[in-house]
Design a protein around this motif. Structure first.
Motif, PDB file in Angstrom:
ATOM      1  N   UNK A  97       0.833  -1.201   0.000  1.00 44.76           N
ATOM      2  CA  UNK A  97       0.000   0.000   0.000  1.00 44.76           C
ATOM      3  C   UNK A  97       0.866   1.248   0.000  1.00 44.76           C
ATOM      4  N   UNK A  98       0.468   2.208  -0.788  1.00 47.26           N
ATOM      5  CA  UNK A  98       1.145   3.496  -0.820  1.00 47.26           C
ATOM      6  C   UNK A  98       0.068   4.567  -0.936  1.00 47.26           C
ATOM      7  N   UNK A  99       0.392   5.742  -0.470  1.00 41.91           N
ATOM      8  CA  UNK A  99      -0.607   6.803  -0.406  1.00 41.91           C
ATOM      9  C   UNK A  99      -0.100   8.057  -1.091  1.00 41.91           C
TER      10      UNK A  99
ATOM     11  N   UNK B 250       2.608  14.213  -2.952  1.00 41.00           N
ATOM     12  CA  UNK B 250       3.638  13.457  -2.254  1.00 41.00           C
ATOM     13  C   UNK B 250       3.228  11.995  -2.298  1.00 41.00           C
ATOM     14  N   UNK B 251       4.199  11.107  -2.193  1.00 40.83           N
ATOM     15  CA  UNK B 251       3.934   9.681  -2.354  1.00 40.83           C
ATOM     16  C   UNK B 251       4.697   8.926  -1.280  1.00 40.83           C
ATOM     17  N   UNK B 252       3.980   8.316  -0.353  1.00 39.69           N
ATOM     18  CA  UNK B 252       4.616   7.639   0.784  1.00 39.69           C
ATOM     19  C   UNK B 252       4.033   6.244   0.965  1.00 39.69           C
TER      20      UNK B 252
ATOM     21  N   UNK C 191       4.962   5.562   6.093  1.00 41.59           N
ATOM     22  CA  UNK C 191       5.415   6.944   6.007  1.00 41.59           C
ATOM     23  C   UNK C 191       6.751   7.131   5.314  1.00 41.59           C
ATOM     24  N   UNK C 192       7.319   6.051   4.785  1.00 40.60           N
ATOM     25  CA  UNK C 192       8.579   6.161   4.052  1.00 40.60           C
ATOM     26  C   UNK C 192       8.310   6.783   2.683  1.00 40.60           C
TER      27      UNK C 192
ATOM     28  N   UNK D  73       8.817  14.483  -1.334  1.00 38.08           N
ATOM     29  CA  UNK D  73       8.511  14.402   0.092  1.00 38.08           C
ATOM     30  C   UNK D  73       9.685  14.835   0.970  1.00 38.08           C
ATOM     31  N   UNK D  74      10.938  14.425   0.671  1.00 38.64           N
ATOM     32  CA  UNK D  74      12.041  14.917   1.510  1.00 38.64           C
ATOM     33  C   UNK D  74      12.146  16.442   1.522  1.00 38.64           C
TER      34      UNK D  74
END
Length: 198
Positions: free
Chosen positions: A68-70, A91-93, A97-98, A104-105
Motif C-alpha cells: 500500500x502506498x498513499x 507526495x507519495x509515501x 510513512x517512508x 517528500x524529503x
C-alpha cells in the motif's frame, strides 16, 4: 495524481509515476444488488488516495503484502490541466510513512525549517507573532557591490538597475575560468556593517 520521480524514461523524467482517479463511484445507497455508477469526486479523495506502491523501484525493501502506498496533494504546487486530465502534484509515501518520491524529503525539510525557525525566533525574542517561515529554493542567489562614485557614473545602473553597457569583466565564465575571488576589504567592511545592523 503524479509524484515527482525520475528515471521512468518519460519526457522530463518527472512523470514516470501517475495515478489516475476516475470521477465515478458506486451508489452505495441503492437497494439494487448491482449498484449503479454515479459521477462523484469526494473531497477526501482529493487530499489522500491509496495506490499500489510495489510497482515503484524500492530496492527490494518492500514485500507485496505491504504494497500500500498513499498519495496526498501537495497544496504548495499548482494544479494544471493538460488535454482532458487534471494533474495534481502530490507526495507519495508508503503505509509506514517512508517516502518513495523525490518531493517528500523537500516538503519535510521545509516543514522542519519552519518549525525550528519559529523556535529560533522565539528564543531570540524576535517576530514572536510569526506563524510560519517560508524558505525559497533557487539555483543561486547573488548580488553585486558597486561603489557609490562608480554607480553615479553609470546611467544604465541608475535608470535600469542593471548593466546595459560596458566591457566584459577580467574574469568571465569562458571555458574553465570563474569569477570567484577573495573579498576586497571595502566589500568585507560593507558586509560586516550590514550584519551588525541586522
Amino acid at each position: 495524481f503524479f509524484p515527482l520521480r525520475g528515471g521512468g524514461g518519460a519526457i522530463g523524467g518527472s512523470v514516470s509515476g501517475l495515478k489516475y482517479d476516475a470521477l465515478v463511484d458506486l451508489q452505495w445507497s441503492s437497494d439494487s444488488a448491482i449498484k449503479p455508477f454515479e459521477e462523484a469526486f469526494p473531497a477526501d479523495r482529493l487530499f489522500v488516495g491509496e495506490t499500489d506502491g510495489s510497482s515503484f523501484p524500492n530496492g527490494g525493501l518492500r514485500v507485496t503484502h505491504a504494497a500500500a502506498a498513499f498519495t496526498t496533494w501537495d497544496r504548495g504546487s499548482p494544479l494544471f490541466v493538460h488535454g482532458d486530465t487534471l494533474y495534481i502534484p502530490c507526495a507519495f509515501v508508503t503505509h509506514l510513512g517512508t517516502c518513495i518520491d523525490q518531493k517528500t524529503p523537500l516538503l519535510r525539510s521545509s516543514d522542519a525549517i519552519s518549525r525550528q525557525g519559529l523556535r529560533l525566533l522565539k528564543a531570540m525574542k524576535r517576530d514572536q507573532s510569526a506563524t510560519c517561515i517560508y524558505n525559497y529554493l533557487g539555483w543561486e542567489q547573488e548580488f553585486f557591490v558597486v561603489s557609490a562614485a562608480l554607480y553615479k557614473k553609470r546611467p544604465d545602473l541608475i535608470n535600469c538597475g542593471r548593466t546595459l553597457i560596458g566591457n566584459l569583466p577580467e574574469k568571465n565564465q569562458q571555458g574553465e575560468l570563474h569569477y570567484f575571488n577573495t573579498l576586497p576589504p571595502s566589500v568585507k567592511t560593507l558586509l560586516d556593517n550590514i550584519q551588525a545592523k541586522m
